[in-house]
Write a protein that holds these residues in place. Structure first.
Motif, PDB file in Angstrom:
ATOM      1  N   ILE A  59       0.871  -1.174   0.000  1.00 11.74           N
ATOM      2  CA  ILE A  59       0.000   0.000   0.000  1.00 11.74           C
ATOM      3  C   ILE A  59       0.907   1.222   0.000  1.00 11.74           C
ATOM      4  O   ILE A  59       1.845   1.300   0.797  1.00 11.74           O
ATOM      5  CB  ILE A  59      -0.876   0.021   1.270  1.00 11.74           C
ATOM      6  CG1 ILE A  59      -1.730  -1.245   1.361  1.00 11.74           C
ATOM      7  CG2 ILE A  59      -1.735   1.285   1.324  1.00 11.74           C
ATOM      8  CD1 ILE A  59      -2.279  -1.500   2.764  1.00 11.74           C
TER       9      ILE A  59
ATOM     10  N   MET B  81      -2.123   0.745  -4.668  1.00 10.52           N
ATOM     11  CA  MET B  81      -1.585  -0.502  -4.146  1.00 10.52           C
ATOM     12  C   MET B  81      -0.973  -1.260  -5.306  1.00 10.52           C
ATOM     13  O   MET B  81      -1.543  -1.302  -6.400  1.00 10.52           O
ATOM     14  CB  MET B  81      -2.643  -1.348  -3.470  1.00 10.52           C
ATOM     15  CG  MET B  81      -1.997  -2.373  -2.540  1.00 10.52           C
ATOM     16  SD  MET B  81      -3.145  -3.598  -1.932  1.00 10.52           S
ATOM     17  CE  MET B  81      -3.189  -4.682  -3.362  1.00 10.52           C
TER      18      MET B  81
ATOM     19  N   TYR C   8       2.310  -4.535  -6.179  1.00 16.80           N
ATOM     20  CA  TYR C   8       2.921  -5.729  -5.599  1.00 16.80           C
ATOM     21  C   TYR C   8       4.441  -5.682  -5.706  1.00 16.80           C
ATOM     22  O   TYR C   8       4.986  -5.234  -6.707  1.00 16.80           O
ATOM     23  CB  TYR C   8       2.375  -6.986  -6.292  1.00 16.80           C
ATOM     24  CG  TYR C   8       0.914  -7.192  -5.954  1.00 16.80           C
ATOM     25  CD1 TYR C   8       0.538  -8.033  -4.916  1.00 16.80           C
ATOM     26  CD2 TYR C   8      -0.081  -6.492  -6.637  1.00 16.80           C
ATOM     27  CE1 TYR C   8      -0.797  -8.194  -4.569  1.00 16.80           C
ATOM     28  CE2 TYR C   8      -1.425  -6.650  -6.296  1.00 16.80           C
ATOM     29  CZ  TYR C   8      -1.770  -7.498  -5.265  1.00 16.80           C
ATOM     30  OH  TYR C   8      -3.086  -7.642  -4.918  1.00 16.80           O
TER      31      TYR C   8
ATOM     32  N   THR D  40       1.725  -7.907   4.276  1.00 14.70           N
ATOM     33  CA  THR D  40       1.371  -6.666   3.582  1.00 14.70           C
ATOM     34  C   THR D  40       2.347  -5.573   3.995  1.00 14.70           C
ATOM     35  O   THR D  40       2.737  -5.494   5.156  1.00 14.70           O
ATOM     36  CB  THR D  40      -0.065  -6.217   3.946  1.00 14.70           C
ATOM     37  OG1 THR D  40      -0.963  -7.317   3.780  1.00 14.70           O
ATOM     38  CG2 THR D  40      -0.525  -5.061   3.073  1.00 14.70           C
TER      39      THR D  40
ATOM     40  N   PRO E  98      -8.539  -7.285  -2.443  1.00 16.24           N
ATOM     41  CA  PRO E  98      -7.966  -6.730  -1.219  1.00 16.24           C
ATOM     42  C   PRO E  98      -8.669  -5.431  -0.829  1.00 16.24           C
ATOM     43  O   PRO E  98      -9.007  -4.623  -1.696  1.00 16.24           O
ATOM     44  CB  PRO E  98      -6.497  -6.469  -1.565  1.00 16.24           C
ATOM     45  CG  PRO E  98      -6.394  -6.536  -3.044  1.00 16.24           C
ATOM     46  CD  PRO E  98      -7.581  -7.276  -3.568  1.00 16.24           C
TER      47      PRO E  98
ATOM     48  N   ILE F 259      -8.164  -2.225   1.688  1.00  8.99           N
ATOM     49  CA  ILE F 259      -7.349  -1.441   2.615  1.00  8.99           C
ATOM     50  C   ILE F 259      -8.311  -0.708   3.540  1.00  8.99           C
ATOM     51  O   ILE F 259      -9.267  -0.094   3.076  1.00  8.99           O
ATOM     52  CB  ILE F 259      -6.509  -0.410   1.841  1.00  8.99           C
ATOM     53  CG1 ILE F 259      -5.597  -1.100   0.824  1.00  8.99           C
ATOM     54  CG2 ILE F 259      -5.712   0.471   2.798  1.00  8.99           C
ATOM     55  CD1 ILE F 259      -5.071  -0.149  -0.255  1.00  8.99           C
TER      56      ILE F 259
ATOM     57  N   MET G 218      -5.168  -4.488   6.202  1.00  5.94           N
ATOM     58  CA  MET G 218      -5.663  -4.899   4.899  1.00  5.94           C
ATOM     59  C   MET G 218      -6.212  -6.304   5.036  1.00  5.94           C
ATOM     60  O   MET G 218      -5.613  -7.146   5.711  1.00  5.94           O
ATOM     61  CB  MET G 218      -4.580  -4.859   3.836  1.00  5.94           C
ATOM     62  CG  MET G 218      -5.199  -4.827   2.442  1.00  5.94           C
ATOM     63  SD  MET G 218      -4.020  -5.073   1.127  1.00  5.94           S
ATOM     64  CE  MET G 218      -3.880  -6.860   1.197  1.00  5.94           C
TER      65      MET G 218
ATOM     66  N   TYR H 111      -9.327  -9.202   2.984  1.00  6.70           N
ATOM     67  CA  TYR H 111      -9.892  -9.535   1.679  1.00  6.70           C
ATOM     68  C   TYR H 111     -11.405  -9.655   1.749  1.00  6.70           C
ATOM     69  O   TYR H 111     -11.953 -10.161   2.723  1.00  6.70           O
ATOM     70  CB  TYR H 111      -9.275 -10.839   1.164  1.00  6.70           C
ATOM     71  CG  TYR H 111      -7.811 -10.645   0.820  1.00  6.70           C
ATOM     72  CD1 TYR H 111      -7.421 -10.352  -0.477  1.00  6.70           C
ATOM     73  CD2 TYR H 111      -6.829 -10.693   1.815  1.00  6.70           C
ATOM     74  CE1 TYR H 111      -6.089 -10.126  -0.793  1.00  6.70           C
ATOM     75  CE2 TYR H 111      -5.492 -10.466   1.504  1.00  6.70           C
ATOM     76  CZ  TYR H 111      -5.129 -10.182   0.201  1.00  6.70           C
ATOM     77  OH  TYR H 111      -3.819  -9.947  -0.111  1.00  6.70           O
TER      78      TYR H 111
ATOM     79  N   ARG I  40      -9.277 -15.955   4.757  1.00  9.31           N
ATOM     80  CA  ARG I  40      -8.676 -16.975   3.906  1.00  9.31           C
ATOM     81  C   ARG I  40      -8.232 -18.180   4.721  1.00  9.31           C
ATOM     82  O   ARG I  40      -8.253 -19.306   4.251  1.00  9.31           O
ATOM     83  CB  ARG I  40      -7.487 -16.380   3.139  1.00  9.31           C
ATOM     84  CG  ARG I  40      -7.905 -15.280   2.166  1.00  9.31           C
ATOM     85  CD  ARG I  40      -6.701 -14.561   1.582  1.00  9.31           C
ATOM     86  NE  ARG I  40      -5.892 -13.963   2.631  1.00  9.31           N
ATOM     87  CZ  ARG I  40      -4.663 -13.500   2.467  1.00  9.31           C
ATOM     88  NH1 ARG I  40      -4.092 -13.568   1.273  1.00  9.31           N
ATOM     89  NH2 ARG I  40      -4.010 -12.961   3.465  1.00  9.31           N
TER      90      ARG I  40
END
Lengths: 129, 129
Positions: free
Chosen positions: A19, A31, A33, A82, B17, B19, B31, B33, B53
Protein backbone atom coordinates in the motif's frame (compact mmCIF):
# COMPACT_ATOMS: atom_id res chain seq x y z
CA UNK A 1 19.93 -8.40 14.13
CA UNK A 2 19.01 -7.17 10.65
CA UNK A 3 15.52 -7.94 9.40
CA UNK A 4 15.35 -10.98 7.15
CA UNK A 5 13.34 -10.06 4.04
CA UNK A 6 12.63 -13.77 3.60
CA UNK A 7 10.61 -13.70 6.81
CA UNK A 8 7.82 -11.81 5.04
CA UNK A 9 4.97 -13.99 3.82
CA UNK A 10 5.00 -13.74 0.05
CA UNK A 11 2.03 -15.24 -1.77
CA UNK A 12 2.21 -18.23 -4.10
CA UNK A 13 3.49 -15.89 -6.85
CA UNK A 14 6.26 -14.62 -4.56
CA UNK A 15 4.57 -11.25 -4.12
CA UNK A 16 3.47 -9.11 -1.23
CA UNK A 17 0.93 -6.28 -1.63
CA UNK A 18 2.35 -2.82 -0.93
CA UNK A 19 0.00 0.00 0.00
CA UNK A 20 1.46 3.38 -0.93
CA UNK A 21 0.46 6.32 1.24
CA UNK A 22 1.32 10.01 1.01
CA UNK A 23 3.56 10.57 4.04
CA UNK A 24 2.38 14.15 4.40
CA UNK A 25 -1.38 14.09 3.86
CA UNK A 26 -2.06 10.44 4.69
CA UNK A 27 -3.88 9.93 1.38
CA UNK A 28 -3.74 6.34 0.15
CA UNK A 29 -2.34 6.63 -3.36
CA UNK A 30 -2.23 3.13 -4.82
CA UNK A 31 -1.58 -0.50 -4.15
CA UNK A 32 0.86 -2.60 -6.13
CA UNK A 33 2.92 -5.73 -5.60
CA UNK A 34 6.55 -6.25 -4.66
CA UNK A 35 8.60 -9.39 -4.78
CA UNK A 36 11.65 -9.70 -2.58
CA UNK A 37 13.92 -8.09 -5.16
CA UNK A 38 11.56 -5.14 -5.75
CA UNK A 39 11.54 -4.53 -2.01
CA UNK A 40 15.34 -4.66 -1.97
CA UNK A 41 15.48 -2.14 -4.82
CA UNK A 42 13.00 0.08 -3.00
CA UNK A 43 15.06 0.03 0.19
CA UNK A 44 18.34 0.50 -1.69
CA UNK A 45 17.26 3.35 -3.97
CA UNK A 46 14.75 5.16 -1.76
CA UNK A 47 12.21 5.12 -4.61
CA UNK A 48 9.40 2.63 -5.13
CA UNK A 49 9.91 -0.46 -7.29
CA UNK A 50 7.19 -2.99 -7.91
CA UNK A 51 6.67 -6.19 -9.83
CA UNK A 52 4.21 -5.70 -12.67
CA UNK A 53 2.00 -8.78 -12.78
CA UNK A 54 0.71 -7.93 -16.26
CA UNK A 55 4.09 -7.13 -17.83
CA UNK A 56 6.00 -9.65 -15.70
CA UNK A 57 8.77 -7.12 -15.20
CA UNK A 58 10.15 -4.76 -12.59
CA UNK A 59 8.39 -1.45 -12.57
CA UNK A 60 10.14 1.64 -11.27
CA UNK A 61 7.20 3.88 -10.46
CA UNK A 62 7.52 7.19 -12.31
CA UNK A 63 10.11 5.97 -14.80
CA UNK A 64 7.93 7.04 -17.75
CA UNK A 65 5.84 9.79 -16.18
CA UNK A 66 8.46 11.30 -13.88
CA UNK A 67 6.00 10.82 -11.02
CA UNK A 68 8.42 9.02 -8.74
CA UNK A 69 7.76 8.24 -5.11
CA UNK A 70 10.48 9.05 -2.58
CA UNK A 71 10.29 6.55 0.26
CA UNK A 72 9.95 7.94 3.76
CA UNK A 73 8.97 4.83 5.73
CA UNK A 74 8.39 1.14 5.08
CA UNK A 75 6.21 -0.77 7.52
CA UNK A 76 4.90 -4.32 7.58
CA UNK A 77 1.87 -5.66 9.33
CA UNK A 78 1.27 -8.15 12.14
CA UNK A 79 0.71 -10.97 9.63
CA UNK A 80 3.90 -10.06 7.74
CA UNK A 81 2.00 -10.32 4.47
CA UNK A 82 1.37 -6.67 3.58
CA UNK A 83 3.61 -3.61 3.30
CA UNK A 84 2.76 0.03 3.92
CA UNK A 85 5.12 2.41 2.12
CA UNK A 86 4.91 6.06 3.08
CA UNK A 87 6.19 8.30 0.32
CA UNK A 88 6.60 11.79 -0.98
CA UNK A 89 4.72 11.68 -4.28
CA UNK A 90 6.03 13.74 -7.19
CA UNK A 91 3.19 14.79 -9.49
CA UNK A 92 0.29 12.36 -9.28
CA UNK A 93 0.20 8.63 -8.56
CA UNK A 94 -2.55 7.43 -10.89
CA UNK A 95 -1.94 6.65 -14.56
CA UNK A 96 -5.38 8.17 -15.24
CA UNK A 97 -3.99 11.54 -14.14
CA UNK A 98 -5.51 11.66 -10.65
CA UNK A 99 -3.47 12.15 -7.51
CA UNK A 100 -4.73 8.88 -6.02
CA UNK A 101 -5.76 5.70 -7.81
CA UNK A 102 -8.73 5.53 -5.43
CA UNK A 103 -10.90 8.12 -7.08
CA UNK A 104 -14.13 6.16 -7.54
CA UNK A 105 -16.47 6.32 -4.56
CA UNK A 106 -19.27 3.80 -4.18
CA UNK A 107 -22.31 5.60 -2.82
CA UNK A 108 -24.98 4.05 -0.62
CA UNK A 109 -27.53 4.29 -3.43
CA UNK A 110 -25.26 2.18 -5.63
CA UNK A 111 -24.04 5.04 -7.81
CA UNK A 112 -20.40 6.02 -8.30
CA UNK A 113 -18.88 9.46 -7.76
CA UNK A 114 -15.50 10.44 -9.18
CA UNK A 115 -13.59 12.22 -6.41
CA UNK A 116 -10.47 14.33 -6.86
CA UNK A 117 -9.34 16.33 -9.85
CA UNK A 118 -7.26 15.33 -12.83
CA UNK A 119 -3.75 16.67 -12.41
CA UNK A 120 -2.39 15.69 -15.81
CA UNK A 121 -3.55 14.42 -19.18
CA UNK A 122 -2.45 10.78 -19.53
CA UNK A 123 -2.10 11.09 -23.32
CA UNK A 124 0.40 13.90 -22.93
CA UNK A 125 2.44 11.94 -20.41
CA UNK A 126 2.30 8.41 -21.78
CA UNK A 127 1.34 9.11 -25.40
CA UNK A 128 -1.73 7.59 -27.05
CA UNK A 129 -2.15 3.96 -26.12
CA UNK B 1 -27.18 3.22 -13.29
CA UNK B 2 -26.23 1.38 -10.09
CA UNK B 3 -22.70 0.09 -9.82
CA UNK B 4 -22.34 -3.58 -10.72
CA UNK B 5 -20.30 -5.31 -8.01
CA UNK B 6 -19.42 -7.96 -10.57
CA UNK B 7 -17.47 -5.35 -12.52
CA UNK B 8 -14.74 -5.39 -9.88
CA UNK B 9 -11.76 -7.58 -10.72
CA UNK B 10 -11.72 -10.34 -8.14
CA UNK B 11 -8.64 -12.56 -8.08
CA UNK B 12 -8.65 -16.26 -8.90
CA UNK B 13 -9.98 -16.96 -5.38
CA UNK B 14 -12.85 -14.52 -5.91
CA UNK B 15 -11.32 -11.96 -3.55
CA UNK B 16 -10.38 -8.32 -3.72
CA UNK B 17 -7.97 -6.73 -1.22
CA UNK B 18 -9.55 -4.06 0.98
CA UNK B 19 -7.35 -1.44 2.62
CA UNK B 20 -8.95 -0.09 5.78
CA UNK B 21 -8.13 3.49 6.70
CA UNK B 22 -9.14 5.62 9.68
CA UNK B 23 -11.48 8.21 8.14
CA UNK B 24 -10.46 10.81 10.70
CA UNK B 25 -6.70 10.52 11.08
CA UNK B 26 -5.87 8.89 7.75
CA UNK B 27 -3.96 6.09 9.50
CA UNK B 28 -3.91 2.87 7.50
CA UNK B 29 -5.25 0.27 9.93
CA UNK B 30 -5.16 -3.08 8.15
CA UNK B 31 -5.66 -4.90 4.90
CA UNK B 32 -7.96 -7.86 4.49
CA UNK B 33 -9.89 -9.54 1.68
CA UNK B 34 -13.51 -9.30 0.60
CA UNK B 35 -15.41 -11.48 -1.78
CA UNK B 36 -18.50 -10.12 -3.49
CA UNK B 37 -20.77 -11.18 -0.64
CA UNK B 38 -18.54 -9.67 2.05
CA UNK B 39 -18.63 -6.39 0.14
CA UNK B 40 -22.42 -6.61 -0.06
CA UNK B 41 -22.61 -7.23 3.70
CA UNK B 42 -20.27 -4.30 4.31
CA UNK B 43 -22.39 -1.96 2.20
CA UNK B 44 -25.65 -3.26 3.68
CA UNK B 45 -24.65 -3.18 7.36
CA UNK B 46 -22.28 -0.20 7.41
CA UNK B 47 -19.68 -2.32 9.25
CA UNK B 48 -16.74 -4.17 7.71
CA UNK B 49 -17.07 -7.81 6.68
CA UNK B 50 -14.22 -9.78 5.18
CA UNK B 51 -13.52 -13.27 3.94
CA UNK B 52 -11.03 -15.04 6.16
CA UNK B 53 -8.68 -16.97 3.91
CA UNK B 54 -7.36 -19.07 6.80
CA UNK B 55 -10.73 -19.92 8.33
CA UNK B 56 -12.57 -19.95 4.99
CA UNK B 57 -15.47 -18.10 6.56
CA UNK B 58 -17.00 -14.66 6.71
CA UNK B 59 -15.40 -12.46 9.30
CA UNK B 60 -17.31 -9.58 10.82
CA UNK B 61 -14.49 -7.39 12.11
CA UNK B 62 -14.93 -6.74 15.83
CA UNK B 63 -17.40 -9.56 16.42
CA UNK B 64 -15.20 -11.06 19.16
CA UNK B 65 -13.27 -8.01 20.32
CA UNK B 66 -16.01 -5.40 19.98
CA UNK B 67 -13.59 -3.38 17.85
CA UNK B 68 -15.98 -2.87 14.95
CA UNK B 69 -15.36 -0.53 12.06
CA UNK B 70 -18.18 1.83 11.02
CA UNK B 71 -17.93 2.43 7.30
CA UNK B 72 -17.72 6.05 6.16
CA UNK B 73 -16.66 5.63 2.52
CA UNK B 74 -15.90 2.82 0.09
CA UNK B 75 -13.68 3.60 -2.89
CA UNK B 76 -12.22 1.45 -5.62
CA UNK B 77 -9.16 2.10 -7.73
CA UNK B 78 -8.52 2.71 -11.41
CA UNK B 79 -7.77 -0.99 -11.98
CA UNK B 80 -10.96 -2.02 -10.15
CA UNK B 81 -8.98 -4.62 -8.24
CA UNK B 82 -8.50 -2.96 -4.84
CA UNK B 83 -10.87 -1.34 -2.35
CA UNK B 84 -10.20 1.48 0.09
CA UNK B 85 -12.61 1.48 3.02
CA UNK B 86 -12.59 4.55 5.24
CA UNK B 87 -13.92 3.78 8.70
CA UNK B 88 -14.45 4.97 12.21
CA UNK B 89 -12.50 2.43 14.26
CA UNK B 90 -13.85 1.43 17.67
CA UNK B 91 -11.02 0.44 20.01
CA UNK B 92 -8.00 -0.79 18.05
CA UNK B 93 -7.76 -2.60 14.72
CA UNK B 94 -4.91 -5.04 15.32
CA UNK B 95 -5.40 -8.39 17.03
CA UNK B 96 -2.02 -7.80 18.71
CA UNK B 97 -3.58 -4.87 20.59
CA UNK B 98 -2.15 -2.04 18.49
CA UNK B 99 -4.29 0.62 16.84
CA UNK B 100 -2.91 -0.25 13.40
CA UNK B 101 -1.70 -3.60 12.11
CA UNK B 102 1.23 -1.73 10.52
CA UNK B 103 3.33 -1.27 13.62
CA UNK B 104 6.64 -2.72 12.47
CA UNK B 105 8.91 -0.22 10.75
CA UNK B 106 11.82 -1.39 8.62
CA UNK B 107 14.74 0.93 9.21
CA UNK B 108 17.43 1.77 6.67
CA UNK B 109 20.03 -0.12 8.69
CA UNK B 110 17.90 -3.27 8.42
CA UNK B 111 16.61 -3.19 11.99
CA UNK B 112 12.93 -3.11 12.97
CA UNK B 113 11.25 -0.59 15.26
CA UNK B 114 7.86 -1.22 16.84
CA UNK B 115 5.81 1.96 16.42
CA UNK B 116 2.61 2.82 18.26
CA UNK B 117 1.46 1.71 21.69
CA UNK B 118 -0.51 -1.32 22.76
CA UNK B 119 -4.09 -0.31 23.46
CA UNK B 120 -5.31 -3.62 24.83
CA UNK B 121 -4.03 -6.97 26.00
CA UNK B 122 -4.96 -9.59 23.39
CA UNK B 123 -5.23 -12.35 26.02
CA UNK B 124 -7.87 -10.39 27.90
CA UNK B 125 -9.87 -9.77 24.74
CA UNK B 126 -9.55 -13.06 22.88
CA UNK B 127 -8.51 -15.38 25.72
CA UNK B 128 -5.34 -17.46 25.65
CA UNK B 129 -4.77 -19.01 22.25
Amino acid sequence: MPFDLDSLKYNEAGLVPAIVQDAGTGAVLMMAYMNREALEKTLATGETWFWSRSRKAFWHKGETSGNVQRVKEVLYDCDRDTLLVKVEQHGAACHEGYYSCFHYRLERDGSVTVVGEKQFDPEQVYGKR
